[in-house]
Design a protein around this motif. Sequence first.
Motif, PDB file in Angstrom:
ATOM      1  N   ILE A  13     -42.978 -22.654 -45.174  1.00 51.62           N
ATOM      2  CA  ILE A  13     -43.837 -23.363 -44.669  1.00 51.62           C
ATOM      3  C   ILE A  13     -44.009 -22.758 -43.230  1.00 51.62           C
ATOM      4  CG2 ILE A  13     -44.715 -25.713 -43.884  1.00 51.62           C
ATOM      5  CD1 ILE A  13     -42.686 -26.712 -46.036  1.00 51.62           C
ATOM      6  N   SER A  14     -45.228 -22.520 -43.111  1.00 55.02           N
ATOM      7  CA  SER A  14     -45.746 -22.056 -41.605  1.00 55.02           C
ATOM      8  C   SER A  14     -45.701 -23.230 -40.536  1.00 55.02           C
ATOM      9  CB  SER A  14     -47.031 -21.175 -41.748  1.00 55.02           C
ATOM     10  OG  SER A  14     -48.040 -22.139 -41.745  1.00 55.02           O
ATOM     11  N   GLY A  15     -45.646 -22.733 -39.287  1.00 61.94           N
ATOM     12  CA  GLY A  15     -45.597 -23.667 -38.396  1.00 61.94           C
ATOM     13  C   GLY A  15     -47.195 -24.325 -38.360  1.00 61.94           C
ATOM     14  N   GLU A  16     -48.133 -23.573 -38.973  1.00 57.02           N
ATOM     15  CA  GLU A  16     -49.704 -24.072 -38.661  1.00 57.02           C
ATOM     16  C   GLU A  16     -49.935 -25.034 -39.748  1.00 57.02           C
ATOM     17  OE1 GLU A  16     -52.162 -20.507 -38.792  1.00 57.02           O
ATOM     18  OE2 GLU A  16     -51.674 -19.941 -36.879  1.00 57.02           O
ATOM     19  N   SER A  17     -49.098 -25.137 -40.908  1.00 52.97           N
ATOM     20  CA  SER A  17     -49.217 -25.914 -41.978  1.00 52.97           C
ATOM     21  C   SER A  17     -48.873 -27.599 -41.303  1.00 52.97           C
ATOM     22  CB  SER A  17     -48.383 -25.786 -42.888  1.00 52.97           C
ATOM     23  OG  SER A  17     -48.319 -24.598 -43.565  1.00 52.97           O
ATOM     24  N   THR A  72     -37.062 -12.257 -25.322  1.00 58.63           N
ATOM     25  CA  THR A  72     -36.916 -13.652 -24.861  1.00 58.63           C
ATOM     26  C   THR A  72     -38.079 -14.491 -25.487  1.00 58.63           C
ATOM     27  OG1 THR A  72     -36.139 -12.738 -22.854  1.00 58.63           O
ATOM     28  CG2 THR A  72     -36.984 -15.060 -22.680  1.00 58.63           C
ATOM     29  N   ALA A  73     -39.126 -13.840 -25.603  1.00 62.17           N
ATOM     30  CA  ALA A  73     -40.296 -14.499 -26.247  1.00 62.17           C
ATOM     31  C   ALA A  73     -39.974 -15.100 -27.527  1.00 62.17           C
ATOM     32  CB  ALA A  73     -41.711 -14.035 -26.057  1.00 62.17           C
ATOM     33  N   ASP A  74     -39.440 -14.018 -28.382  1.00 65.13           N
ATOM     34  CA  ASP A  74     -38.872 -14.282 -29.608  1.00 65.13           C
ATOM     35  C   ASP A  74     -38.029 -15.461 -29.757  1.00 65.13           C
ATOM     36  OD1 ASP A  74     -40.612 -12.689 -30.888  1.00 65.13           O
ATOM     37  OD2 ASP A  74     -39.446 -11.031 -31.341  1.00 65.13           O
ATOM     38  N   ALA A  76     -37.699 -17.993 -27.821  1.00 63.17           N
ATOM     39  CA  ALA A  76     -38.389 -19.270 -27.687  1.00 63.17           C
ATOM     40  C   ALA A  76     -39.001 -19.713 -29.052  1.00 63.17           C
ATOM     41  CB  ALA A  76     -39.475 -18.857 -26.421  1.00 63.17           C
ATOM     42  N   GLY A  77     -39.637 -18.815 -29.844  1.00 69.16           N
ATOM     43  CA  GLY A  77     -40.170 -18.823 -31.024  1.00 69.16           C
ATOM     44  C   GLY A  77     -39.264 -19.336 -31.991  1.00 69.16           C
ATOM     45  N   MET A  78     -38.034 -19.019 -31.996  1.00 65.52           N
ATOM     46  CA  MET A  78     -36.950 -19.500 -32.670  1.00 65.52           C
ATOM     47  C   MET A  78     -36.918 -21.030 -32.415  1.00 65.52           C
ATOM     48  SD  MET A  78     -34.236 -16.210 -33.267  1.00 65.52           S
ATOM     49  CE  MET A  78     -34.737 -15.061 -32.233  1.00 65.52           C
ATOM     50  N   TYR A 139     -37.857  -9.861 -33.110  1.00 69.70           N
ATOM     51  CA  TYR A 139     -38.501  -8.695 -33.671  1.00 69.70           C
ATOM     52  C   TYR A 139     -39.122  -8.968 -34.992  1.00 69.70           C
ATOM     53  CZ  TYR A 139     -37.292  -6.736 -29.186  1.00 69.70           C
ATOM     54  OH  TYR A 139     -37.176  -6.473 -27.760  1.00 69.70           O
ATOM     55  N   VAL A 140     -38.724 -10.221 -35.636  1.00 73.75           N
ATOM     56  CA  VAL A 140     -38.992 -10.488 -37.013  1.00 73.75           C
ATOM     57  C   VAL A 140     -39.631 -11.727 -36.855  1.00 73.75           C
ATOM     58  CG1 VAL A 140     -37.241  -8.969 -38.291  1.00 73.75           C
ATOM     59  CG2 VAL A 140     -36.737 -11.230 -37.527  1.00 73.75           C
ATOM     60  N   THR A 141     -40.162 -12.257 -38.239  1.00 71.80           N
ATOM     61  CA  THR A 141     -40.738 -13.399 -38.277  1.00 71.80           C
ATOM     62  C   THR A 141     -40.021 -14.388 -39.096  1.00 71.80           C
ATOM     63  OG1 THR A 141     -41.935 -12.803 -40.185  1.00 71.80           O
ATOM     64  CG2 THR A 141     -43.118 -12.248 -38.141  1.00 71.80           C
ATOM     65  N   THR A 142     -40.719 -15.458 -39.361  1.00 75.30           N
ATOM     66  CA  THR A 142     -39.892 -16.540 -40.363  1.00 75.30           C
ATOM     67  C   THR A 142     -40.344 -16.115 -41.561  1.00 75.30           C
ATOM     68  OG1 THR A 142     -41.792 -17.940 -39.970  1.00 75.30           O
ATOM     69  CG2 THR A 142     -39.836 -18.360 -38.870  1.00 75.30           C
ATOM     70  N   ASP A 143     -41.353 -15.276 -42.127  1.00 73.57           N
ATOM     71  CA  ASP A 143     -41.261 -14.564 -43.300  1.00 73.57           C
ATOM     72  C   ASP A 143     -40.311 -13.737 -43.932  1.00 73.57           C
ATOM     73  OD1 ASP A 143     -43.962 -15.602 -43.274  1.00 73.57           O
ATOM     74  OD2 ASP A 143     -45.041 -13.780 -43.346  1.00 73.57           O
TER      75      ASP A 143
HETATM   76  N1  UDP Z   1     -38.738 -15.647 -34.650  1.00 68.13           N
HETATM   77  C1  UDP Z   1     -37.981 -14.754 -34.333  1.00 68.13           C
HETATM   78  N2  UDP Z   1     -37.243 -14.277 -35.576  1.00 68.13           N
HETATM   79  C2  UDP Z   1     -36.966 -14.879 -36.405  1.00 68.13           C
HETATM   80  C3  UDP Z   1     -38.044 -15.902 -36.563  1.00 68.13           C
HETATM   81  C4  UDP Z   1     -39.027 -16.326 -35.806  1.00 68.13           C
HETATM   82  O1  UDP Z   1     -38.053 -13.897 -33.237  1.00 68.13           O
HETATM   83  O2  UDP Z   1     -36.318 -14.584 -37.407  1.00 68.13           O
HETATM   84  C5  UDP Z   1     -40.059 -16.077 -33.462  1.00 68.13           C
HETATM   85  C6  UDP Z   1     -40.973 -15.149 -33.113  1.00 68.13           C
HETATM   86  O3  UDP Z   1     -41.194 -14.808 -32.092  1.00 68.13           O
HETATM   87  C7  UDP Z   1     -42.086 -16.063 -34.070  1.00 68.13           C
HETATM   88  C8  UDP Z   1     -41.763 -17.196 -33.794  1.00 68.13           C
HETATM   89  O4  UDP Z   1     -40.135 -17.466 -33.844  1.00 68.13           O
HETATM   90  O5  UDP Z   1     -43.486 -15.456 -33.487  1.00 68.13           O
HETATM   91  C9  UDP Z   1     -42.364 -18.367 -34.664  1.00 68.13           C
HETATM   92  O6  UDP Z   1     -42.258 -17.797 -35.887  1.00 68.13           O
HETATM   93  P1  UDP Z   1     -43.402 -17.342 -36.932  1.00 68.13           P
HETATM   94  O7  UDP Z   1     -44.539 -16.593 -36.046  1.00 68.13           O
HETATM   95  O8  UDP Z   1     -42.795 -16.600 -38.102  1.00 68.13           O
HETATM   96  O9  UDP Z   1     -43.974 -18.911 -37.468  1.00 68.13           O
HETATM   97  P2  UDP Z   1     -45.168 -18.991 -38.468  1.00 68.13           P
HETATM   98  O10 UDP Z   1     -46.201 -18.002 -38.490  1.00 68.13           O
HETATM   99  O11 UDP Z   1     -44.490 -18.918 -39.986  1.00 68.13           O
HETATM  100  O12 UDP Z   1     -45.555 -20.623 -38.103  1.00 68.13           O
END
Ligand code: UDP
Length: 256
Positions: A13-17, A72-74, A76-78, A139-143
């Motif tokens: 589930i994306s955060g936007e949902s 660091t920004a990533d 924070a995303g986590m 450097y990776v995403t939640t996908d």
């Molecule tokens: N993020 C990360 N490593 C991970 C998962 C997420 O660094 O394994 C960080 C990254 O900065 C990302 C943010 O967390 O932009 C939010 O996650 P994401 O963009 O995947 O969220 P979604 O698009 O699913 O809402």
Amino acid sequence: MSGSRFRRVLLKISGESLMGDKPYGIDVDVVQQIALEIKDVQEAGTQVGVVVGGGNIWRGATAEEAGMERATADYAGMLATIINGLALQDALEKVGVTTRTQSAVTVQAVAEPYIRRRAIRHMEKGRAVVFAAGSGNPYVTTDTAAALRGVEIGAEVLLMAKNNVDGIYEADPHLHPGAQRYPTLSYMDALNKRLDVMDSTALTLCMENGLPIIVFDLFIAGSLQRILMGDDVGTLVNETGSGEPVSSAQRTEGAP
Ligand code: UDP
């Protein structure tokens, strides 16, 4: 109800949902709605793990553009995904789904650490598991985290929930109303055509481990149920997908 074709699934589930119509943050009613959908999945006899994103609060890449150091920004995303994970856990528990949140970044006061075998055990006991903090790595995403957890926990499918599109299209259907949807697609096609499915690291991980992906619209009521029952909903990405798109007239056939 029962008769699900899957024993265990990983739902992304994306955060936007979680935002609903808000420009930012969490809409509690929407989270509740999602929790009810997840409850239905469990009641169909399917074990559920959920990876939740954080884009409604924070995106590492955007913060980097604004001048912040990427790693660091990533991180924070986590942390943003942990906030979402707690909101989802709360909503799930309120609708009667026993839930455990496991975080890939240690936050022991609020969530268990991610322990693969423990997560599996929770699911076997009928608990939903929310995986927060993505993969725990920048450097990776939640996908990618969803693909990783899906493979690790032995999910039979990765259910990629979208909130504004009901599958994978040749082109963005909001910008190109005539664009056609792919009912099935191969991993290779999805990669080569650079379709907006999920990031390529995640897609490659699914491909290399034979984890099928179904992209669907979470907010078309009953979509998850229909997927479990074997209906052709959204787009299935696997080894053998045909890559033949269908017109929108065909698309609406059989829709709830
Ligand atoms: N993020 C990360 N490593 C991970 C998962 C997420 O660094 O394994 C960080 C990254 O900065 C990302 C943010 O967390 O932009 C939010 O996650 P994401 O963009 O995947 O969220 P979604 O698009 O699913 O809402």
